[in-house]
Design a protein around this motif. Sequence first.
Motif, PDB file in Angstrom:
ATOM      1  N   VAL A 141      38.615  44.692  79.364  1.00  0.00           N
ATOM      2  CA  VAL A 141      39.168  45.534  78.294  1.00  0.00           C
ATOM      3  C   VAL A 141      38.895  47.029  78.473  1.00  0.00           C
ATOM      4  N   ALA A 142      38.100  47.417  79.448  1.00  0.00           N
ATOM      5  CA  ALA A 142      37.705  48.840  79.510  1.00  0.00           C
ATOM      6  C   ALA A 142      37.673  49.390  80.929  1.00  0.00           C
ATOM      7  N   THR A 143      38.651  48.996  81.731  1.00  0.00           N
ATOM      8  CA  THR A 143      38.790  49.543  83.084  1.00  0.00           C
ATOM      9  C   THR A 143      40.270  49.799  83.366  1.00  0.00           C
ATOM     10  N   PRO A 144      40.590  50.696  84.293  1.00  0.00           N
ATOM     11  CA  PRO A 144      41.994  50.893  84.676  1.00  0.00           C
ATOM     12  C   PRO A 144      42.622  49.599  85.198  1.00  0.00           C
ATOM     13  N   GLU A 145      41.814  48.789  85.895  1.00  0.00           N
ATOM     14  CA  GLU A 145      42.332  47.528  86.436  1.00  0.00           C
ATOM     15  C   GLU A 145      42.734  46.569  85.322  1.00  0.00           C
ATOM     16  N   ALA A 146      41.923  46.556  84.235  1.00  0.00           N
ATOM     17  CA  ALA A 146      42.254  45.705  83.096  1.00  0.00           C
ATOM     18  C   ALA A 146      43.586  46.125  82.476  1.00  0.00           C
ATOM     19  N   TRP A 147      43.798  47.428  82.392  1.00  0.00           N
ATOM     20  CA  TRP A 147      45.045  47.958  81.825  1.00  0.00           C
ATOM     21  C   TRP A 147      46.244  47.553  82.683  1.00  0.00           C
ATOM     22  N   GLN A 148      46.073  47.601  83.987  1.00  0.00           N
ATOM     23  CA  GLN A 148      47.167  47.198  84.877  1.00  0.00           C
ATOM     24  C   GLN A 148      47.423  45.697  84.796  1.00  0.00           C
ATOM     25  N   ARG A 149      46.347  44.943  84.619  1.00  0.00           N
ATOM     26  CA  ARG A 149      46.448  43.484  84.634  1.00  0.00           C
ATOM     27  C   ARG A 149      46.982  42.937  83.309  1.00  0.00           C
ATOM     28  N   ASN A 150      46.466  43.457  82.194  1.00  0.00           N
ATOM     29  CA  ASN A 150      46.839  42.923  80.887  1.00  0.00           C
ATOM     30  C   ASN A 150      46.811  44.035  79.840  1.00  0.00           C
ATOM     31  N   PRO A 151      47.807  44.917  79.854  1.00  0.00           N
ATOM     32  CA  PRO A 151      47.796  46.057  78.921  1.00  0.00           C
ATOM     33  C   PRO A 151      47.850  45.633  77.458  1.00  0.00           C
ATOM     34  N   GLU A 152      48.491  44.503  77.164  1.00  0.00           N
ATOM     35  CA  GLU A 152      48.567  44.045  75.774  1.00  0.00           C
ATOM     36  C   GLU A 152      47.180  43.731  75.221  1.00  0.00           C
ATOM     37  N   LEU A 153      46.345  43.055  76.026  1.00  0.00           N
ATOM     38  CA  LEU A 153      44.988  42.717  75.584  1.00  0.00           C
ATOM     39  C   LEU A 153      44.168  43.982  75.351  1.00  0.00           C
ATOM     40  N   VAL A 154      44.242  44.929  76.292  1.00  0.00           N
ATOM     41  CA  VAL A 154      43.488  46.177  76.163  1.00  0.00           C
ATOM     42  C   VAL A 154      43.950  46.951  74.922  1.00  0.00           C
ATOM     43  N   GLN A 155      45.252  47.029  74.740  1.00  0.00           N
ATOM     44  CA  GLN A 155      45.786  47.742  73.574  1.00  0.00           C
ATOM     45  C   GLN A 155      45.317  47.097  72.280  1.00  0.00           C
ATOM     46  N   GLN A 156      45.376  45.773  72.213  1.00  0.00           N
ATOM     47  CA  GLN A 156      44.942  45.061  71.011  1.00  0.00           C
ATOM     48  C   GLN A 156      43.461  45.300  70.743  1.00  0.00           C
ATOM     49  N   PHE A 157      42.658  45.258  71.800  1.00  0.00           N
ATOM     50  CA  PHE A 157      41.219  45.460  71.662  1.00  0.00           C
ATOM     51  C   PHE A 157      40.917  46.828  71.057  1.00  0.00           C
ATOM     52  N   TYR A 158      41.538  47.870  71.579  1.00  0.00           N
ATOM     53  CA  TYR A 158      41.266  49.212  71.066  1.00  0.00           C
ATOM     54  C   TYR A 158      41.919  49.466  69.715  1.00  0.00           C
ATOM     55  N   ASN A 159      43.019  48.796  69.424  1.00  0.00           N
ATOM     56  CA  ASN A 159      43.587  48.894  68.080  1.00  0.00           C
ATOM     57  C   ASN A 159      42.590  48.377  67.041  1.00  0.00           C
ATOM     58  N   GLU A 160      41.932  47.267  67.358  1.00  0.00           N
ATOM     59  CA  GLU A 160      40.930  46.719  66.441  1.00  0.00           C
ATOM     60  C   GLU A 160      39.724  47.649  66.310  1.00  0.00           C
ATOM     61  N   ILE A 187      47.182  59.772  66.617  1.00  0.00           N
ATOM     62  CA  ILE A 187      47.709  58.474  66.197  1.00  0.00           C
ATOM     63  C   ILE A 187      47.743  58.469  64.670  1.00  0.00           C
ATOM     64  N   PRO A 188      48.921  58.355  64.062  1.00  0.00           N
ATOM     65  CA  PRO A 188      49.005  58.452  62.603  1.00  0.00           C
ATOM     66  C   PRO A 188      48.319  57.301  61.870  1.00  0.00           C
ATOM     67  N   GLY A 189      48.322  56.117  62.442  1.00  0.00           N
ATOM     68  CA  GLY A 189      47.674  54.964  61.804  1.00  0.00           C
ATOM     69  C   GLY A 189      46.514  54.480  62.654  1.00  0.00           C
ATOM     70  N   TRP A 190      46.350  53.155  62.730  1.00  0.00           N
ATOM     71  CA  TRP A 190      45.261  52.590  63.526  1.00  0.00           C
ATOM     72  C   TRP A 190      45.769  51.903  64.778  1.00  0.00           C
ATOM     73  N   GLU A 191      47.108  51.952  65.003  1.00  0.00           N
ATOM     74  CA  GLU A 191      47.689  51.118  66.043  1.00  0.00           C
ATOM     75  C   GLU A 191      48.532  51.924  67.027  1.00  0.00           C
ATOM     76  N   ILE A 192      48.346  51.649  68.314  1.00  0.00           N
ATOM     77  CA  ILE A 192      49.304  52.071  69.348  1.00  0.00           C
ATOM     78  C   ILE A 192      50.092  50.816  69.707  1.00  0.00           C
ATOM     79  N   GLU A 193      51.396  50.890  69.632  1.00  0.00           N
ATOM     80  CA  GLU A 193      52.219  49.721  69.923  1.00  0.00           C
ATOM     81  C   GLU A 193      52.718  49.761  71.366  1.00  0.00           C
TER      82      GLU A 193
END
Length: 229
Positions: free
Chosen positions: A37-56, A123-129
């Motif tokens: 959830v916290a590396t460039p490789e994670a973002w390349q591999r599964n951006p949805e998971l990383v985005q969800q993690f940081y949204n929370e 970011i106006p709210g708590w979420e990046i979509e």
Amino acid sequence: MKRKAVILTGAGISAESGLKTFRDAGGLWEGHNVYDVATPEAWQRNPELVQQFYNERRKSVRDAQPNEGHRALVKLEEKFDVTIITQNIDDLHERAGSSNILHLHGIITRSQSSINPELTYEIPGWEIEMGQLCELGTQLRPHVVWFGETVPMIEKAVEICMQADVFIVIGTSLQVYPAAGLIDMVPHNASKFIVDLNDSTVSRDVVRINEPASVGVPKLVEQLLKSQA
């Protein structure tokens, strides 16, 4: 002319506002390997998971409130020229009212371009979509420094530390580099303090205050303000 006070804050000050870190036993990153959830490789591999993690995480930050440690640092500005260098990605120092804050590891309330980290957006709210793009047409990601990425603000932080008359470390045991090396950049004749519940390996000329930030920081600030009376 006001004396220069440089403050280095870490996870301990935010933990008292309810924001745990992956370094805590039972912390909020439990169940998520940091490399997922916290590396460039994670973002390349599964951006949805990383985005969800940081949204929370961002949602938790928005719900949290500054504590007495944050607020005491605002009071220090009455008689000192204060700069806060924080390793934290929350905005609690800003919301407490501090004037001059340098975020070493970015700030979670902003997004950034996936290809140009200098392009950042509120970011106006708590979420990046997923599907929200920067002006270059690439997906927006959290404005945080991930493991394996350079720390772009470290050189500026070094310059600030070299000007310190008073240097205060709060809520960090000085284990993570490059931030841990900042204390070595402080002039030898500066007054140095650490407010933290954990032991840290530092030189003898540092005054240790083994109390939580919400207790130890207000006491230290009061002492420093009286010294300038």
